[in-house]
Design an enzyme around this catalytic site. Sequence first.
Site, PDB file in Angstrom:
ATOM      1  N   THR A 147       0.863  -1.192   0.000  1.00  0.00           N
ATOM      2  CA  THR A 147       0.000   0.000   0.000  1.00  0.00           C
ATOM      3  C   THR A 147       0.891   1.231   0.000  1.00  0.00           C
ATOM      4  O   THR A 147       2.071   1.151   0.334  1.00  0.00           O
ATOM      5  CB  THR A 147      -0.859   0.093   1.282  1.00  0.00           C
ATOM      6  OG1 THR A 147      -0.001   0.416   2.399  1.00  0.00           O
ATOM      7  CG2 THR A 147      -1.589  -1.209   1.554  1.00  0.00           C
ATOM      8  N   ASP A 148       0.328   2.374  -0.341  1.00  0.00           N
ATOM      9  CA  ASP A 148       1.040   3.607  -0.040  1.00  0.00           C
ATOM     10  C   ASP A 148       0.882   3.863   1.466  1.00  0.00           C
ATOM     11  O   ASP A 148       0.124   3.177   2.154  1.00  0.00           O
ATOM     12  CB  ASP A 148       0.520   4.776  -0.887  1.00  0.00           C
ATOM     13  CG  ASP A 148       1.557   5.886  -0.988  1.00  0.00           C
ATOM     14  OD1 ASP A 148       2.491   5.914  -0.162  1.00  0.00           O
ATOM     15  OD2 ASP A 148       1.456   6.741  -1.888  1.00  0.00           O
ATOM     16  N   TRP A 149       1.590   4.849   1.948  1.00  0.00           N
ATOM     17  CA  TRP A 149       1.648   5.136   3.380  1.00  0.00           C
ATOM     18  C   TRP A 149       0.231   5.344   3.944  1.00  0.00           C
ATOM     19  O   TRP A 149      -0.418   6.317   3.617  1.00  0.00           O
ATOM     20  CB  TRP A 149       2.508   6.388   3.591  1.00  0.00           C
ATOM     21  CG  TRP A 149       2.740   6.790   5.007  1.00  0.00           C
ATOM     22  CD1 TRP A 149       1.824   7.338   5.863  1.00  0.00           C
ATOM     23  CD2 TRP A 149       3.960   6.701   5.733  1.00  0.00           C
ATOM     24  NE1 TRP A 149       2.407   7.589   7.067  1.00  0.00           N
ATOM     25  CE2 TRP A 149       3.721   7.214   7.023  1.00  0.00           C
ATOM     26  CE3 TRP A 149       5.253   6.241   5.424  1.00  0.00           C
ATOM     27  CZ2 TRP A 149       4.706   7.295   8.007  1.00  0.00           C
ATOM     28  CZ3 TRP A 149       6.240   6.323   6.399  1.00  0.00           C
ATOM     29  CH2 TRP A 149       5.960   6.843   7.680  1.00  0.00           C
ATOM     30  N   ASN A 150      -0.212   4.392   4.741  1.00  0.00           N
ATOM     31  CA  ASN A 150      -1.538   4.466   5.380  1.00  0.00           C
ATOM     32  C   ASN A 150      -2.692   4.536   4.379  1.00  0.00           C
ATOM     33  O   ASN A 150      -3.789   4.957   4.727  1.00  0.00           O
ATOM     34  CB  ASN A 150      -1.597   5.667   6.340  1.00  0.00           C
ATOM     35  CG  ASN A 150      -2.826   5.632   7.231  1.00  0.00           C
ATOM     36  OD1 ASN A 150      -3.298   4.551   7.606  1.00  0.00           O
ATOM     37  ND2 ASN A 150      -3.377   6.792   7.552  1.00  0.00           N
ATOM     38  N   SER A 151      -2.440   4.143   3.120  1.00  0.00           N
ATOM     39  CA  SER A 151      -3.557   4.243   2.162  1.00  0.00           C
ATOM     40  C   SER A 151      -4.641   3.218   2.475  1.00  0.00           C
ATOM     41  O   SER A 151      -5.781   3.371   2.050  1.00  0.00           O
ATOM     42  CB  SER A 151      -3.069   4.103   0.715  1.00  0.00           C
ATOM     43  OG  SER A 151      -2.624   2.794   0.446  1.00  0.00           O
TER      44      SER A 151
END
Length: 748
Positions: free
Chosen positions: A283-287
Site C-alpha cells: 500500500t502507499d503510506w496508510n492508504s
Amino acid sequence: MKRLHLIILSSAFVAMVSCQSHKVESTIGSSPEVEARVERILSQMTLAEKIGQMNQVSAGGDVTNYAEALRKGQIGSILNEVDPEKINEYQRICIEESRLGIPLLVARDIIHGFHTIFPIPLGLAASFDPDLVEQGARTAALEGSAQGIRWTFSPMLDIARDPRWGRMAEGSGEDTFLDTKMAEAMVRGYQGASIDTTSMAACIKHFVGYGAAEGGRDYNSTNLTERQLRNIYLPPFEAAVKSGAMTLMTSFNDNDGVPSTGNIFIVKDILREEWGFDGLVVTDWNSMGEMINHGFGTDKKDVAKKALEAGVDMDMMTFGYLSHLEELVRNGSVKEAALDQAVRNILRVKIMLGLFEHPYVNAEAGKTVQYAPEHLETALKSAEESAILLKNDGILPLNEEGIRSILVTGPMADAPHDQLGTWAFDGQKEHTVTPLKALQERFPGKVTFIPALSSSRERKTRFDDVVAAARRADVVLAFLGEEAILSGEAHSLADLNLKGSQSELLEALKLAGKPVVATIMAGRPLTIERDLPNCDAILYSFHPGTMGGPALVNLITGDVNPSGKTPVTFLRTVGQVPLYYSHTMTGRPYNGETLLDDIPPEAGQTSLGNTSYYLDYGAYPLFPFGFGLSYTSFDYSRISLDKDVYDEGDCLEISLTLSNTGKYDGTEVVQVYVRDMVGSLTRPVKELKHFERVYLKAGESRDLRISIPVSELAFYGLDGIKKVEPGEFRIWVAGDSASGEPLSFTVE
Ligand code: BGC
C-alpha cells in the site's frame, strides 16, 4: 464497463491457450527452486508470523524500539532507515533471534539518486535518453544497496497532465510512450541485468491514475474511464511488469469511486490475472487506513479485509493487517489461503534478492561507494541532457573571450539544497555544486554575485543594487524558479507564474540594457510567458541535482550543446490546464479564430467561429511537447515510408536524412508521431511512437532508418479488445510534436 473487462479477460485467456500449454511464467523471474523454497518457509510459519511479514513499519530512532517485534516476527519490512550499522543490527535480530530467521526488506524512497542526486525524474525525462536514465538508476542502486537498502519506491509512473500537481516532478510527464520507455529503463537500472546484491527491487507506483487528481490537488479523486486507464495510464505499468519490476504500490486516490488499495478490478483482475504479476504489492503510506476517510470502509478491520481481497500483500503504516487479520481469519471472514498468497509474494522477493544469503552489508566499504567520481560524472551528464533551451536570441553560447565581468543573480544561483529537488532525502547539500560555485571556478575573478531575492517568494519593489551591477557587467545570468519545497508530494500550486518578485527582477535587469540569460530550476513547467521578452535566452533545467552547477556552466559556455526536449506541454497560463499534445479531436477544431483583443464591438454571438479555444488565450501552448532548441540547427529531409499499405504483422520502415545545418556539433531528439485518422473511438491527434537521440557534427548529414512495428498502433477500441484498427494513418517525423509534414499510409 464490466462487459469491456470480461471481453478482455476472455481474449487474454484465448491467447494463453492458443500460444502454448506451458505454465504462465513468473513476471519477476522466479524459478521452481525459488518456489520450492517459498513453500518450505511458508509451511513452517504460524498465522501470526505470516501476518508479521505483511507488516511494514517506518524506522525511527533506536533499533531497540523494534527489537521485540522483530524477534516475534511481526515486521516484514522497514522503511526509512539508511544507517548501515542499524540496518545490519535489524537484520541480525531477524536472522539470529526470530524463530524462522527471515530477513527484513529494507526500503527507502530513492527517487532520483541516493546520495549522488540526479535531476528530478521530470528532468530526466527531458533527456529522452533511456540508456542514461538506466545508468542513473543503476548508480542509485549501487549507492543504496551498499548501505543495505534493497528496495526503492521508484519509479513513479503516473502520467501527469496538470502542472499544478506537485508530484509532476516525480514522473516522466504527460506522455504514455515516453513514460513507458523511462519506466523500463529505471526498472532495469535499479534491479540490474540480473538480480544480485547490488539490486534494489523497483516499486512501480502509484497504481493507478494518481496523476489525474482533479484540479491538480494532491490526493484528490480521479475519474478515469476504463478506456483511459487502458490506453493512457496502464501501459507504463504493464511494460514495467514485463520488464520484471518486483514490486508495485497502490495509490492514495479513489478512481470512479473506488480507492486503489481496495480496488479488486485494478489489482486483482488487471495486475494479477491479466498481467500475471507475481511480485509484491504494497500500500502507499496508510492508504489502507485512509479508505476509512474515503468512506469506503467503517474501520481498520473492514479496510484490512478489503485490501486483502483486492490482492494487496503488504501494509505500509496502517497496521490494519497486524491488528486485525488474525481475528478475520479465525472468524472465517478471510481465508488463510489469501494470506498465504500474499506471504508467498513477499518471500519470493526476499529470496530472489538474495537476502537470506546476504542480509548484511559492509558498512565501511559502503561509505566509499557514495558520491564516487563515476557517479558524479553520470549525474553531470544527466543534468546536461535534462536542460531545455527554450529561447536563444544568439547570446548563447557565451563568447567567453569577450567577457570580463558576469553578474550572477537570483534565488536559485546558490541554493545547494533546493537545486536537488523533491525527494532527495539523502543527498547532502555539502556535495552540491551550485551554478555560482561552478561559475566562480570557471571565470575566476569575473563573477559578481548579488542574489537580489533571498527566496523565490520574496517580494520587493526596488532592485537598485543589482541593476547598477548589471549595468557594469557584460552579461547577466539569472537563476530563478522555485525551491524544492514548492513541488513534490502535497505541494500543489494554483498559480504557476514565477513566484515573489522574480518577474519584476527580470524586468528590471532587462532595462539595464545588458544581455540577460535566465536559467529556471523548478519541479514543473512554470507559466513563463510574461518573462520571455525580458531575457535573451532561457534554459529550463528543472531541479538538476548534485551536479547542476557544472552542467549548466557547460551548457551556457557551449562546452555542451543543449539537447533536452519538453517532456510536458508548457502552458501560457494556468487556465489552459489541461492542455496536452495527444488530445482527441473535437467536432469543432480551432481554426485560428478571433481573440479577445480583436473582437469588434459589434460582434454577435455566432460571428467568432464557434470552435474550441479560449477567447483570451487561443488554443495553443507556450511550448509544445517535445520542443527544445540547440545551438545548431537540424534539417529533416527525404522522409519516406517503405510502403503505402501495411499488414498488422509488418513494420513501418521509415527513412530520412537528418542534417546538422548549423555551426555547432549537437544532438537532435528525432521524434515520430502517428495519428489514426478514423477509429471505433475518437483517436489522439498525435501519439509519440518512437524517439532517438542522434549526434551529428556541424555540417554532417546522416541517413536514418526507423522501424516501428504496426502492432504499436494497437489500442483498446469500442469492443474493449486491444488491436490495430485498419484504415488510414498519418505519420510525422520531426523535432517536436508541433512540427513536420505528415505522410499517409494505410493498414489493411
Ligand atoms: C508517498 C509514496 C512514498 C511513501 C513512502 C507516500 O507518502 O506517496 O510515494 O513512496 O510515502 O515514503
